[in-house]
Design a protein around this motif. Sequence first.
Motif, PDB file in Angstrom:
ATOM      1  N   LEU A 129      63.661  28.813   3.195  1.00 52.77           N
ATOM      2  CA  LEU A 129      63.205  30.621   2.695  1.00 52.77           C
ATOM      3  C   LEU A 129      61.697  30.640   3.181  1.00 52.77           C
ATOM      4  N   ALA A 130      60.520  28.890   3.513  1.00 47.65           N
ATOM      5  CA  ALA A 130      59.806  28.814   4.191  1.00 47.65           C
ATOM      6  C   ALA A 130      59.678  29.584   5.519  1.00 47.65           C
ATOM      7  N   ASN A 131      61.022  28.864   5.926  1.00 45.30           N
ATOM      8  CA  ASN A 131      61.073  29.137   7.519  1.00 45.30           C
ATOM      9  C   ASN A 131      61.338  30.635   8.254  1.00 45.30           C
ATOM     10  N   TYR A 132      61.841  31.130   7.611  1.00 43.66           N
ATOM     11  CA  TYR A 132      61.886  32.737   7.806  1.00 43.66           C
ATOM     12  C   TYR A 132      61.529  33.089   8.961  1.00 43.66           C
ATOM     13  N   ARG A 133      61.252  32.504   9.860  1.00 39.89           N
ATOM     14  CA  ARG A 133      60.005  32.465  10.944  1.00 39.89           C
ATOM     15  C   ARG A 133      61.620  31.649  11.829  1.00 39.89           C
ATOM     16  N   ARG A 134      61.678  30.761  11.742  1.00 37.88           N
ATOM     17  CA  ARG A 134      62.488  30.129  13.124  1.00 37.88           C
ATOM     18  C   ARG A 134      63.765  30.725  12.438  1.00 37.88           C
ATOM     19  N   PRO A 281      54.843  31.962   3.780  1.00 38.45           N
ATOM     20  CA  PRO A 281      55.955  31.047   2.028  1.00 38.45           C
ATOM     21  C   PRO A 281      55.966  30.224   2.591  1.00 38.45           C
ATOM     22  N   MET A 282      55.298  29.132   3.414  1.00 39.32           N
ATOM     23  CA  MET A 282      54.495  27.776   3.454  1.00 39.32           C
ATOM     24  C   MET A 282      54.634  27.658   2.038  1.00 39.32           C
ATOM     25  N   PHE A 283      52.910  28.297   2.198  1.00 45.22           N
ATOM     26  CA  PHE A 283      51.537  27.594   0.993  1.00 45.22           C
ATOM     27  C   PHE A 283      52.660  28.133  -0.133  1.00 45.22           C
ATOM     28  N   ALA A 284      53.636  29.204  -0.493  1.00 48.45           N
ATOM     29  CA  ALA A 284      54.296  29.528  -1.394  1.00 48.45           C
ATOM     30  C   ALA A 284      55.339  27.844  -1.809  1.00 48.45           C
ATOM     31  N   ASN A 285      55.532  27.699  -0.614  1.00 48.24           N
ATOM     32  CA  ASN A 285      56.616  26.183  -0.816  1.00 48.24           C
ATOM     33  C   ASN A 285      56.107  24.758  -0.947  1.00 48.24           C
ATOM     34  N   GLY A 286      54.957  24.791  -0.485  1.00 53.56           N
ATOM     35  CA  GLY A 286      54.961  23.312  -0.443  1.00 53.56           C
ATOM     36  C   GLY A 286      54.985  23.231   0.696  1.00 53.56           C
ATOM     37  N   MET A 287      54.623  24.289   1.659  1.00 55.71           N
ATOM     38  CA  MET A 287      55.448  23.012   2.883  1.00 55.71           C
ATOM     39  C   MET A 287      54.041  23.238   4.070  1.00 55.71           C
ATOM     40  N   ILE A 288      53.175  22.631   3.385  1.00 56.80           N
ATOM     41  CA  ILE A 288      51.542  22.357   4.225  1.00 56.80           C
ATOM     42  C   ILE A 288      51.879  22.066   5.534  1.00 56.80           C
ATOM     43  N   ASP A 289      52.294  21.726   5.980  1.00 53.75           N
ATOM     44  CA  ASP A 289      52.740  20.830   7.765  1.00 53.75           C
ATOM     45  C   ASP A 289      53.431  21.432   8.515  1.00 53.75           C
ATOM     46  N   ASP A 290      54.159  22.527   7.577  1.00 57.34           N
ATOM     47  CA  ASP A 290      54.563  23.752   8.341  1.00 57.34           C
ATOM     48  C   ASP A 290      53.789  24.658   8.944  1.00 57.34           C
ATOM     49  N   ALA A 291      53.237  24.909   7.769  1.00 58.95           N
ATOM     50  CA  ALA A 291      51.759  25.861   7.995  1.00 58.95           C
ATOM     51  C   ALA A 291      50.513  25.955   8.841  1.00 58.95           C
ATOM     52  N   ARG A 292      50.211  24.308   8.729  1.00 54.77           N
ATOM     53  CA  ARG A 292      49.138  24.345   9.488  1.00 54.77           C
ATOM     54  C   ARG A 292      49.911  24.303  11.023  1.00 54.77           C
ATOM     55  N   ARG A 293      50.993  23.598  11.698  1.00 57.18           N
ATOM     56  CA  ARG A 293      51.378  24.653  12.647  1.00 57.18           C
ATOM     57  C   ARG A 293      51.507  25.639  13.453  1.00 57.18           C
ATOM     58  N   SER A 294      51.859  26.608  12.304  1.00 60.13           N
ATOM     59  CA  SER A 294      51.440  28.226  12.365  1.00 60.13           C
ATOM     60  C   SER A 294      50.141  28.099  12.686  1.00 60.13           C
ATOM     61  N   ALA A 295      49.362  27.894  11.971  1.00 68.96           N
ATOM     62  CA  ALA A 295      48.020  28.660  11.983  1.00 68.96           C
ATOM     63  C   ALA A 295      47.502  27.415  13.100  1.00 68.96           C
ATOM     64  N   GLU A 296      47.851  26.890  13.880  1.00 70.69           N
ATOM     65  CA  GLU A 296      47.332  25.997  15.053  1.00 70.69           C
ATOM     66  C   GLU A 296      47.471  27.190  15.951  1.00 70.69           C
ATOM     67  N   THR A 297      48.605  27.742  15.874  1.00 70.00           N
ATOM     68  CA  THR A 297      49.456  29.017  17.138  1.00 70.00           C
ATOM     69  C   THR A 297      48.198  29.877  16.998  1.00 70.00           C
ATOM     70  N   ASN A 298      48.523  30.115  15.820  1.00 70.70           N
ATOM     71  CA  ASN A 298      47.795  32.049  15.413  1.00 70.70           C
ATOM     72  C   ASN A 298      46.332  32.002  15.605  1.00 70.70           C
ATOM     73  N   VAL A 299      46.163  30.747  15.166  1.00 70.57           N
ATOM     74  CA  VAL A 299      43.994  30.358  15.556  1.00 70.57           C
ATOM     75  C   VAL A 299      43.951  30.240  16.635  1.00 70.57           C
ATOM     76  N   THR A 413      58.775  34.781  -1.418  1.00 71.16           N
ATOM     77  CA  THR A 413      60.281  33.687  -1.749  1.00 71.16           C
ATOM     78  C   THR A 413      60.303  33.412  -2.597  1.00 71.16           C
ATOM     79  N   TYR A 414      59.702  33.925  -4.296  1.00 74.03           N
ATOM     80  CA  TYR A 414      59.492  32.813  -4.986  1.00 74.03           C
ATOM     81  C   TYR A 414      60.688  34.084  -5.980  1.00 74.03           C
ATOM     82  N   GLY A 415      60.623  34.978  -6.338  1.00 78.09           N
ATOM     83  CA  GLY A 415      62.570  36.337  -6.199  1.00 78.09           C
ATOM     84  C   GLY A 415      63.314  35.930  -5.872  1.00 78.09           C
ATOM     85  N   TRP A 416      63.784  35.539  -4.906  1.00 76.45           N
ATOM     86  CA  TRP A 416      64.723  34.767  -4.141  1.00 76.45           C
ATOM     87  C   TRP A 416      65.788  33.855  -4.503  1.00 76.45           C
TER      88      TRP A 416
END
Length: 483
Positions: A129-134, A281-299, A413-416
């Motif tokens: 759920l957190a990695n819908y982008r993939r 969705p990564m923050f909401a699911n505690g997937m902070i490493d995934d979120a950091r990798r996305s943030a590196e690209t976005n920033v 993703t909570y309600g899913w």
Amino acid sequence: MSDAERPTEGGTGDDFEPIQVFPEAEEMDLRPGADNCYKCSTCDTNCPVAEVDDEFPGPKFQGPEQWRLKRQDDHDVDDSVMKCSNCMRCDSACPSDVPLSQMHNTARGEYVDERMDTFSREYVRNRILANYRRLAPLGSMFPRTTNFVMGLSATQWLGEKLLGITSEREFPSFATETFREWWDKRGGAAASRKRAQEARERRGGDATSKLRAEDPRARRDQDSSASRGGTSDRTEPKRIAYFHGCYSNYNTPEVAKSLVRVYEHFGYEIVVPDQHCSGTPMFANGMIDDARRSAETNVRELAAALEDGADIVASCSSCSMSLRQEYPELFDLAGIEDVAANTWDAVEYLRVHEDLEAELEGSTVEDDLSFAYHAPCHARNQGLDGQTIELLSRIDGVEAHDVGDSCSGISGTYGWKAENYDTSMKIGAEMFEHMADANADTGLTECPTCSMQMEHGTGYEITHTLEVLDAALVGTETEGRTQ
Ligand code: SF4
Ligand code: SF4
């Protein structure tokens, strides 16, 4: 004065040695924030999950109390942190600026890293759920087939049995052409530059965006513009970098196309940088490493666009929330503060830099329309809850009813998740009722998952504010509308 009424003194962070709550992450010492809590419980009374779920201990426990416990006894993070939907309403409600969502996000990340079994069904489901982008690029390769397969009741049944994704909801459809495919076919940034220039000539305007100084965001923009070498009087061309997010790309490209048309109408040239998921969705699911990798690209990509004189706008309220608030709270990346300070909600940006109200005054849409409008929690958190109703009141033939300040209940993703479905619908009940009372033609919001919940709970078709602005400002007859 009772303890409950008295703000803790000395909570500025200047008078003690910092303690590392999480030994690996010095920057995550949130003790000053925890000490600012004076236990008023305002956050608890504003938490939609606590309101309907007696077992959820609420934000005060998730934030400051867990922090205190952890400091005293090295407690494990309580598993109830996974029941927080990350709606961030507690954040806005706290009168003492306790960084509740930062605490929740950090605690969730630690819980997932240290206490979740990575082979468990819950972990696998949350990671998906957190990695819908993939997954979305795979689904959108053959959108009709994917939509058919995902729409089968057998697929929904399997999703619940195997993964714990509720079978009560229908999966969102993939568009037959993504926004980025449309954008590239249309000629990308070069075509946008040409259209923007033509629009400026038509409007007799100059090539720079205007700041309306009475808006607090305008002052902040002036400051940050100066901080990156500009001046408070903007001299850059009208240029924006569009952060479309995943959903507008793969599922609702019409929202993204409307943004392009509306901004070009005002003479803005648009660039669409490479981008990953905003991380919501990564923050909401505690997937902070995934979120950091996305943030590196976005920033990296967005900071480069800033250097080229663009401001950043997002059409999804959770994406703008993430870039503005969660990124600088959670990550230490070069350029991250500048990206946060120069990210705007797409409608807010036009309100501040253009005379959007005057432009809409007396405009019309093809058919009279009435909307039941829900302001997403993440828009409220950015102080944007009043703008849509105010703007739409300027359009002839459009009526927009605010359906109140309750949470929609789906929270990304909570309600899913099968175990949260009933709670999600209980939270949404107030909004459903107000939408039914509004007796409107269409639902309206700026958050993709709120729109799923609105449709699911009421049967309304849902649209985005940018689509209404597009219909009023660009209409159906111009070349810009058809391309
Ligand atoms: S609203 Fe803020 S100060 Fe009040 S209990 Fe919650 S965290 Fe503490
Ligand atoms: S983020 Fe929302 S669900 Fe989570 S504790 Fe705060 S108010 Fe409750």
